[in-house]
Write a protein that holds these residues in place. Structure first.
Motif, PDB file in Angstrom:
ATOM      1  N   SER A 149     -66.031  -6.421 -39.267  1.00 19.61           N
ATOM      2  CA  SER A 149     -66.195  -4.999 -39.594  1.00 19.61           C
ATOM      3  C   SER A 149     -64.901  -4.175 -39.502  1.00 19.61           C
ATOM      4  O   SER A 149     -64.658  -3.343 -40.389  1.00 19.61           O
ATOM      5  N   PRO A 150     -64.023  -4.372 -38.511  1.00 16.65           N
ATOM      6  CA  PRO A 150     -62.794  -3.547 -38.525  1.00 16.65           C
ATOM      7  C   PRO A 150     -61.937  -3.811 -39.756  1.00 16.65           C
ATOM      8  O   PRO A 150     -61.360  -2.898 -40.342  1.00 16.65           O
ATOM      9  N   GLN A 151     -61.865  -5.095 -40.140  1.00 17.64           N
ATOM     10  CA  GLN A 151     -61.025  -5.454 -41.284  1.00 17.64           C
ATOM     11  C   GLN A 151     -61.651  -4.943 -42.592  1.00 17.64           C
ATOM     12  O   GLN A 151     -60.951  -4.375 -43.443  1.00 17.64           O
ATOM     13  N   LEU A 152     -62.948  -5.151 -42.744  1.00 12.81           N
ATOM     14  CA  LEU A 152     -63.610  -4.717 -43.982  1.00 12.81           C
ATOM     15  C   LEU A 152     -63.620  -3.194 -44.070  1.00 12.81           C
ATOM     16  O   LEU A 152     -63.511  -2.618 -45.154  1.00 12.81           O
ATOM     17  N   PHE A 153     -63.741  -2.544 -42.918  1.00  7.98           N
ATOM     18  CA  PHE A 153     -63.648  -1.078 -42.902  1.00  7.98           C
ATOM     19  C   PHE A 153     -62.262  -0.635 -43.376  1.00  7.98           C
ATOM     20  O   PHE A 153     -62.122   0.257 -44.213  1.00  7.98           O
ATOM     21  N   ALA A 154     -61.231  -1.298 -42.842  1.00  5.81           N
ATOM     22  CA  ALA A 154     -59.854  -0.887 -43.174  1.00  5.81           C
ATOM     23  C   ALA A 154     -59.597  -1.004 -44.668  1.00  5.81           C
ATOM     24  O   ALA A 154     -59.016  -0.099 -45.278  1.00  5.81           O
ATOM     25  N   ILE A 155     -60.043  -2.092 -45.289  1.00  2.55           N
ATOM     26  CA  ILE A 155     -59.745  -2.228 -46.722  1.00  2.55           C
ATOM     27  C   ILE A 155     -60.663  -1.345 -47.568  1.00  2.55           C
ATOM     28  O   ILE A 155     -60.289  -0.939 -48.657  1.00  2.55           O
ATOM     29  N   SER A 156     -61.866  -1.051 -47.063  1.00  2.00           N
ATOM     30  CA  SER A 156     -62.758  -0.164 -47.827  1.00  2.00           C
ATOM     31  C   SER A 156     -62.255   1.275 -47.769  1.00  2.00           C
ATOM     32  O   SER A 156     -62.415   2.036 -48.716  1.00  2.00           O
ATOM     33  N   ALA A 157     -61.664   1.641 -46.624  1.00  2.00           N
ATOM     34  CA  ALA A 157     -61.242   3.026 -46.443  1.00  2.00           C
ATOM     35  C   ALA A 157     -59.931   3.314 -47.171  1.00  2.00           C
ATOM     36  O   ALA A 157     -59.770   4.378 -47.768  1.00  2.00           O
ATOM     37  N   ASP A 158     -58.990   2.390 -47.111  1.00  2.00           N
ATOM     38  CA  ASP A 158     -57.660   2.663 -47.658  1.00  2.00           C
ATOM     39  C   ASP A 158     -56.984   1.319 -47.947  1.00  2.00           C
ATOM     40  O   ASP A 158     -56.326   0.745 -47.078  1.00  2.00           O
ATOM     41  N   GLY A 213     -69.267   9.103 -38.075  1.00  2.00           N
ATOM     42  CA  GLY A 213     -68.455   7.910 -37.862  1.00  2.00           C
ATOM     43  C   GLY A 213     -68.970   6.712 -38.637  1.00  2.00           C
ATOM     44  O   GLY A 213     -70.154   6.602 -38.947  1.00  2.00           O
ATOM     45  N   PHE A 214     -68.043   5.817 -38.936  1.00  2.00           N
ATOM     46  CA  PHE A 214     -68.347   4.662 -39.777  1.00  2.00           C
ATOM     47  C   PHE A 214     -69.311   3.707 -39.077  1.00  2.00           C
ATOM     48  O   PHE A 214     -70.330   3.312 -39.633  1.00  2.00           O
ATOM     49  N   TRP A 215     -68.990   3.316 -37.845  1.00  2.00           N
ATOM     50  CA  TRP A 215     -69.808   2.303 -37.180  1.00  2.00           C
ATOM     51  C   TRP A 215     -71.157   2.864 -36.761  1.00  2.00           C
ATOM     52  O   TRP A 215     -72.165   2.186 -36.901  1.00  2.00           O
TER      53      TRP A 215
ATOM     54  N   GLN B  81     -49.574   9.433 -49.174  1.00  2.00           N
ATOM     55  CA  GLN B  81     -49.898  10.814 -49.555  1.00  2.00           C
ATOM     56  C   GLN B  81     -51.347  11.084 -49.189  1.00  2.00           C
ATOM     57  O   GLN B  81     -52.221  10.277 -49.465  1.00  2.00           O
ATOM     58  N   ARG B  82     -51.591  12.234 -48.606  1.00  2.00           N
ATOM     59  CA  ARG B  82     -52.950  12.569 -48.163  1.00  2.00           C
ATOM     60  C   ARG B  82     -53.932  12.538 -49.319  1.00  2.00           C
ATOM     61  O   ARG B  82     -55.065  12.072 -49.188  1.00  2.00           O
ATOM     62  N   ALA B  83     -53.486  12.995 -50.487  1.00  2.00           N
ATOM     63  CA  ALA B  83     -54.395  13.097 -51.622  1.00  2.00           C
ATOM     64  C   ALA B  83     -54.841  11.723 -52.121  1.00  2.00           C
ATOM     65  O   ALA B  83     -55.826  11.611 -52.832  1.00  2.00           O
ATOM     66  N   SER B  84     -54.105  10.664 -51.729  1.00  2.00           N
ATOM     67  CA  SER B  84     -54.459   9.337 -52.232  1.00  2.00           C
ATOM     68  C   SER B  84     -55.460   8.631 -51.331  1.00  2.00           C
ATOM     69  O   SER B  84     -55.872   7.519 -51.600  1.00  2.00           O
ATOM     70  N   VAL B  85     -55.855   9.283 -50.247  1.00  2.00           N
ATOM     71  CA  VAL B  85     -56.715   8.625 -49.266  1.00  2.00           C
ATOM     72  C   VAL B  85     -58.104   9.254 -49.279  1.00  2.00           C
ATOM     73  O   VAL B  85     -58.235  10.474 -49.272  1.00  2.00           O
ATOM     74  N   SER B  86     -59.127   8.423 -49.329  1.00  2.00           N
ATOM     75  CA  SER B  86     -60.504   8.926 -49.316  1.00  2.00           C
ATOM     76  C   SER B  86     -61.208   8.354 -48.098  1.00  2.00           C
ATOM     77  O   SER B  86     -61.520   7.170 -48.064  1.00  2.00           O
ATOM     78  N   LEU B  87     -61.398   9.164 -47.097  1.00  2.00           N
ATOM     79  CA  LEU B  87     -61.978   8.671 -45.846  1.00  2.00           C
ATOM     80  C   LEU B  87     -63.182   9.517 -45.460  1.00  2.00           C
ATOM     81  O   LEU B  87     -63.108  10.340 -44.570  1.00  2.00           O
ATOM     82  N   HIS B  88     -64.305   9.324 -46.175  1.00  2.00           N
ATOM     83  CA  HIS B  88     -65.483  10.109 -45.827  1.00  2.00           C
ATOM     84  C   HIS B  88     -66.283   9.400 -44.732  1.00  2.00           C
ATOM     85  O   HIS B  88     -66.200   8.189 -44.578  1.00  2.00           O
ATOM     86  N   SER B  89     -67.028  10.173 -43.989  1.00  2.00           N
ATOM     87  CA  SER B  89     -67.902   9.652 -42.918  1.00  2.00           C
ATOM     88  C   SER B  89     -67.148   8.804 -41.904  1.00  2.00           C
ATOM     89  O   SER B  89     -67.669   7.822 -41.393  1.00  2.00           O
ATOM     90  N   THR B  90     -65.921   9.174 -41.645  1.00  2.00           N
ATOM     91  CA  THR B  90     -65.093   8.406 -40.727  1.00  2.00           C
ATOM     92  C   THR B  90     -64.489   9.353 -39.705  1.00  2.00           C
ATOM     93  O   THR B  90     -63.990  10.417 -40.079  1.00  2.00           O
ATOM     94  N   THR B  91     -64.549   8.984 -38.432  1.00  2.00           N
ATOM     95  CA  THR B  91     -63.982   9.879 -37.424  1.00  2.00           C
ATOM     96  C   THR B  91     -62.468   9.696 -37.367  1.00  2.00           C
ATOM     97  O   THR B  91     -61.926   8.669 -37.776  1.00  2.00           O
ATOM     98  N   GLU B 132     -64.034  14.020 -34.238  1.00  2.00           N
ATOM     99  CA  GLU B 132     -64.408  14.851 -35.391  1.00  2.00           C
ATOM    100  C   GLU B 132     -64.293  14.016 -36.664  1.00  2.00           C
ATOM    101  O   GLU B 132     -63.564  13.032 -36.710  1.00  2.00           O
ATOM    102  N   LEU B 133     -65.063  14.404 -37.680  1.00  2.00           N
ATOM    103  CA  LEU B 133     -64.923  13.695 -38.951  1.00  2.00           C
ATOM    104  C   LEU B 133     -63.585  14.053 -39.593  1.00  2.00           C
ATOM    105  O   LEU B 133     -63.204  15.231 -39.635  1.00  2.00           O
ATOM    106  N   TYR B 134     -62.920  13.052 -40.119  1.00  2.00           N
ATOM    107  CA  TYR B 134     -61.619  13.261 -40.772  1.00  2.00           C
ATOM    108  C   TYR B 134     -61.724  14.333 -41.853  1.00  2.00           C
ATOM    109  O   TYR B 134     -60.862  15.208 -41.966  1.00  2.00           O
ATOM    110  N   LEU B 135     -62.796  14.297 -42.619  1.00  2.00           N
ATOM    111  CA  LEU B 135     -62.917  15.227 -43.747  1.00  2.00           C
ATOM    112  C   LEU B 135     -63.168  16.668 -43.309  1.00  2.00           C
ATOM    113  O   LEU B 135     -63.043  17.587 -44.101  1.00  2.00           O
TER     114      LEU B 135
END
Lengths: 327, 246
Positions: A149-158, A213-215, B81-91, B132-135
C-alpha cells in the motif's frame, strides 16, 4: 432466518463478503489515479473470456481472469507509451471485448442471454469450487494491495515523484491494473461485469466523504463494501430481487448518505491569516513591474468584467495605460 | 564532488527539439537558480536531469553516478510544480511520509517514517497541519508540504521546479527560510528571483532550449519582454565571472 440454512445462500453470502471487502482496496488506487471507469472497461474485456469459456465448454472464471489480465496489461502498456490518451485504443479494446464475447456466446448456441448471469451476477448459483477460486483471488488482492500500500499509494498520488524515489513505477502500475482485472473477474458472479466498477469505486467515494486520509479512506471503503454486499444480498433474497443490482443500489445509498456528512467531517480549513498577503486597496496603482502581463506570461488570467486581470503574488493586476491597477 | 553534471544534453519531445546541446556542472553546496521565459525548457531540463524525460543525446550524472545506473535516490529530493500534483483525500502527513520510501522501498510506513515526516513539516512550519487534508491548505502551504516531502530524507541534492508559482509573499518568505535552513545543493527553477536572491550563488538562463548564460545572479527580467536579459554590469554581487554561451 431459515433461508440462511441453505448451502447455496451461505456460499453466496461468503462470496459477496469477500468481493465487497476486497474490491474497494484496488478501487482506492484507481480513484486516486482518476481512472474510476477502468473497472467498467475491464468488465467489457472479461466478457470475451466468458464467451471463450462458453465455446470451449469450460469454467468461465479462469478464462475471464486470463483475458482480463491480458487486456489490463495491454491498456497499461498503451498508457505508458502515451498512446491511450485519445481513448480510441481503449474504446476498441473495451467494445471489441464485449462484441467478441457476445459473438462467441452466440456461436456456442447460447446467445447474449447466456452471458446475462455474468453481466449482472448470479450469486445464488455459485458452486463450492467457484467459492474457492473467489476466496483465493480475494486473498491475493488483499495481500498485494495492502502489503504494497505505501508504494502503490506513492505511484497513484504522484507518479513522477515516485520515480525520483527509485521505485519501480512501471512494475507497480502493472500490479495495479492486474489487480483491477482480477477484482473485476472475482466480482463477476456477485454484482456482474457491468456493475462491478460500482463496487470498486463508490464505496471509496463514500468513504472519502466521511473520513480523512488515504489509508483511513481505504479501510472505511472496505467496510462499506462489505456491509453493502452482505446487506444487499440478504435484502435481495428476502425481497426476491436481483442481488447484484441490490448490492450496487445499497452502495449508492451509502454514498448519498455520506454526502451531507461530508460537511460535518470535512472541516474546511481556511488559510491562516498570517499565510495570506494583505490585499492592496482596490485600484491602487503598481508602477514598477518585472514584465508586461499577457497571455503566456506565466501568471494566471482571470476575466474581470470588460478586461482581464492577472494573478500576481496573490492579488490581481489589470493593465491600465502605463501601470497596473491593483484589483 | 559534482552534484549535477550535464554534458551535451539534447532532448526532443514528440519530435520537437526542446533542449539543445546543454552542458553545465553544479558543485556540491551551491544554490543555483535556473531561469528563463515560459517555454524555454526549464522544467523539461529538470525532468531530464531526474530521468523523468528520456534524453536522446548527451549524458547526465547525479552525485558522480551516471543517471542510467543511479541508485542514490534517497540523497536526491525533488519538489515538483504544485500544479502538476493531484493529491485528493490525502493528509499532509501521508504526503510527506511517502517521501521516505526512497530510504525504505518495501514495507509499511511506521513510526520512524512518521517521525521523519513530522520533522520535515517542522522545517516548513506546518507541523500543526499534519492531519489536515492536503487539498484544504492554501496554495503556498501546499507548496511547503511538497518541499517537506522533498527534504524528508535530508538529501544532498534538492531540485525544485517553480516553488513560487502562485504563492503569496508570506509563503515565499517561509519557503526561502526553509531553504536556507536545509544544508544541501539546490537547483531551483524560478520565474522571479526576488524571494531567493540572497541565497542564490549562480544562475543558469535558458532561452529557446539553449543555455545562454551561466554566471552570477542577473537583474530582474527586462520590462516589456519578459525574457531574462544579460546583466548590464558584468560584475554584480558575487564577483563571479559570467560565462557567455553563444
Amino acid at each position: 432466518m431459515d433461508l440462511l440454512a441453505f448451502a447455496f445462500i451461505q456460499r453466496a453470502l461468503i462470496a459477496s463478503a469477500l468481493v465487497g471487502f476486497s474490491a474497494p482496496t484496488i478501487g482506492t488506487y484507481i480513484v486516486q489515479r482518476r481512472l474510476s471507469l477502468l473497472g467498467d472497461g475491464l468488465g467489457h474485456v472479461a466478457i470475451a473470456g466468458v464467451g471463450l469459456a462458453l465455446i470451449t465448454g469450460t469454467t468461465p472464471l479462469p478464462w475471464a481472469v486470463a483475458i482480463c489480465v491480458v487486456g489490463a496489461v495491454l491498456i497499461e502498456t498503451l498508457r505508458q507509451q502515451g498512446r491511450a490518451t485519445g481513448d480510441i485504443g481503449l474504446a476498441v479494446l473495451f467494445y471489441g471485448g464485449l462484441a467478441a464475447g457476445v459473438l462467441m456466446a452466440s456461436i456456442a448456441g447460447q446467445g447474449a442471454g447466456g452471458l446475462s448471469s455474468y453481466l449482472f451476477g448470479s450469486l445464488n448459483t455459485i458452486s463450492a469450487s467457484d467459492l474457492w477460486v473467489v476466496g483465493g483471488l480475494a486473498a491475493l488482492i488483499l495481500v498485494v494491495a495492502l502489503g504494497l500500500s505505501p508504494q502503490l499509494f506513492a505511484i497513484s498520488a504522484d507518479e513522477d515523484f515516485a520515480k525520483t524515489l527509485g521505485l519501480p513505477v512501471r512494475v507497480y502500475n502493472y500490479v495495479i491494473v492486474i489487480l483491477a482485472a482480477i477484482t473485476v473477474t472475482t466480482a463477476m458472479r456477485t454484482v456482474g461485469l457491468l456493475l462491478v466498477s460500482a463496487l470498486m469505486v463508490i464505496p471509496v467515494a463514500a468513504a472519502q466523504n466521511i473520513v480523512r486520509g488515504f489509508w483511513r479512506g481505504m479501510w472505511t471503503a472496505m467496510v462499506i463494501g462489505l456491509i453493502a454486499s452482505v446487506g444487499g444480498y440478504l435484502a435481495s433474497i428476502y425481497a426476491d430481487v436481483a442481488p447484484g443490482a441490490m448490492i450496487v443500489l445499497i452502495t449508492i445509498a451509502f454514498f448519498v448518505a455520506s454526502w451531507p456528512l461530508a460537511s460535518l467531517f470535512h472541516r474546511h480549513v481556511h488559510p491562516r491569516q498570517d499565510d495570506v498577503d494583505p490585499l492592496p486597496a482596490p485600484h491602487d496603482h503598481t508602477e514598477q513591474h518585472a514584465h508586461v502581463h499577457g497571455p503566456g506570461c506565466g501568471h494566471d488570467m482571470v476575466q474581470h468584467g470588460d478586461h482581464v486581470d492577472y494573478i500576481h503574488d496573490g492579488h490581481l493586476h489589470a493593465p491600465h495605460g502605463d501601470h497596473y491597477d491593483e484589483h | 564532488m559534482t552534484a549535477i553534471d550535464v554534458d551535451s544534453l539534447s532532448l526532443s519531445l514528440g519530435g520537437l527539439p526542446i533542449l539543445k546541446d546543454i552542458s553545465f556542472q553544479i558543485e556540491e553546496g551551491t544554490t543555483v537558480a535556473l531561469l528563463g521565459a515560459n517555454g524555454s525548457g526549464k522544467s523539461t531540463l529538470v525532468k531530464a536531469i531526474l530521468g523523468l524525460h528520456r534524453h536522446q543525446q548527451g549524458t547526465v550524472s547525479l552525485l558522480d553516478q551516471p543517471l542510467e545506473t543511479f541508485t542514490g535516490w534517497d540523497q536526491v529530493g525533488y519538489v515538483p510544480q504544485r500544479a502538476s500534483v493531484s493529491l485528493h483525500s490525502t493528509t499532509v502527513l501521508e504526503v510527506v511520509a511517502s517521501g521516505t520510501l526512497a530510504k525504505r522501498p518495501l514495507g509499511w510506513l511506521g513510526g520512524t517514517q512518521r517521525t521523519r515526516a513530522m520533522d520535515a513539516l517542522e522545517v516548513v512550519g506546518l507541523a500543526d497541519q499534519a492531519n489536515e487534508l492536503y487539498l484544504h491548505l492554501s496554495g503556498g502551504q501546499q507548496q511547503r508540504v511538497l518541499i517537506a516531502r522533498g527534504v524528508v530524507n535530508h538529501p544532498r541534492l534538492i531540485i525544485m521546479d517553480e516553488p513560487f508559482a502562485g504563492v503569496d509573499i508570506a509563503n515565499q518568505t517561509q519557503i526561502a527560510s526553509a531553504l536556507s535552513s536545509v544544508s544541501a545543493t539546490w537547483l531551483v527553477v524560478l520565474h522571479e528571483t526576488d524571494a531567493l536572491a540572497q541565497h542564490i550563488d549562480r544562475t543558469l538562463i535558458l532561452r529557446g532550449g539553449r543555455l545562454v548564460f551561466d554566471g552570477p545572479l542577473v537583474p530582474a527580467p527586462a520590462h516589456a519582454t519578459h525574457e531574462w536579459e544579460p546583466p548590464e554590469h558584468r560584475t554584480l554581487m558575487t564577483g563571479m565571472e559570467p560565462r557567455w554561451i553563444s
